[in-house]
Write an enzyme that holds these catalytic residues in place. Structure first.
Site: not given
Ligand code: E4P
Length: 217
Positions: A83
């Site tokens: 990622k």
């Molecule tokens: C996605 O890969 C992220 O880990 C996540 O969805 C972020 O979510 P949040 O905005 O609720 O922290």
């Protein structure tokens, strides 16, 4: 539409996985902090539990260091997805790591142009954050519809992974638009089964059943 679980909590992943609800997992540095676990150790456990892609996020901000971290994370298991943040350096790292045959999830996407450029850099997944757009009074789902249209116009293979999902409505809207994947916290996925009329109906059935005095077993 595939369901990824957005957590690094092993028990929560295992519960949903047993029901066949887990097509993959996404983590990020905040979720690793919340788990209280070592990133390499917990990611290895998640990869052993789940067959699908497991996103593990780099924390370097310069391309060469991102590539080195991405290679180390990819050694954990064959289902690791590296990622990377949607920065210019992140795109450089995306091009190199996807060129090596690694799955790459480009994260922190907030515009259609960012999604377009990530697809051109070879991203396997693009992660637009709908909840965080809603937080600043924009409509996160508009972005998903725009990316779907653009990717379809040019037959990009990059999968739209709707992230920052905060509600069951985000899931419904993602499915209607034709997003490839949603990643949601376990609580949101479990809420998909809820309906007040189901609870009310079951309550009435159980009360009537008690009045029959019968037993099935
Ligand atoms: C996605 O890969 C992220 O880990 C996540 O969805 C972020 O979510 P949040 O905005 O609720 O922290």
């Amino acid at each position: 539409m595939k369901f990824f679980v957005d957590t690094a909590e092993i028990d929560a992943i295992a519960e949903l996985n047993d029901l066949g609800m887990v097509d993959g997992v996404t983590t990020n540095p905040s979720l690793i902090l919340k788990s209280g676990r070592d990133i390499l150790e917990v990611t290895r456990e998640i990869c052993a539990l789940v067959d699908g892609p497991v996103s593990a996020e780099v924390v370097a901000t310069e391309a060469d260091a991102m590539i080195a971290e991405g290679r180390k994370l990819a050694e954990i298991a064959p289902n690791i997805t590296v990622k990377l943040p949607l920065t210019w350096d992140g795109l450089k790292a995306c091009k190199v790591l996807s060129g090596e045959g690694k799955m790459v999830n480009v994260t922190l996407c907030f515009s259609a142009n960012q999604a377009l450029i990530a697809a051109k850099a070879g991203a396997t997944f693009i992660s637009p954050f709908v909840g965080r757009l809603d937080d600043i009074n924009l409509d996160g789902m508009d972005l998903i519809a725009d990316i779907r249209e653009i990717y379809d116009n040019y037959d990009f293979d990059t999968e739209i992974l709707v992230a920052s999902v905060r509600s069951v409505n985000h899931v419904t809207e993602s499915a209607k638009i034709g997003a490839d994947v949603i990643t949601a916290p376990p609580g949101v996925i479990k809420k998909l089964a809820d309906h007040p009329l189901t609870d009310k109906g079951l309550d009435a059935f159980l009360k009537d059943w008690a009045k029959t005095g019968q037993k099935i077993l």
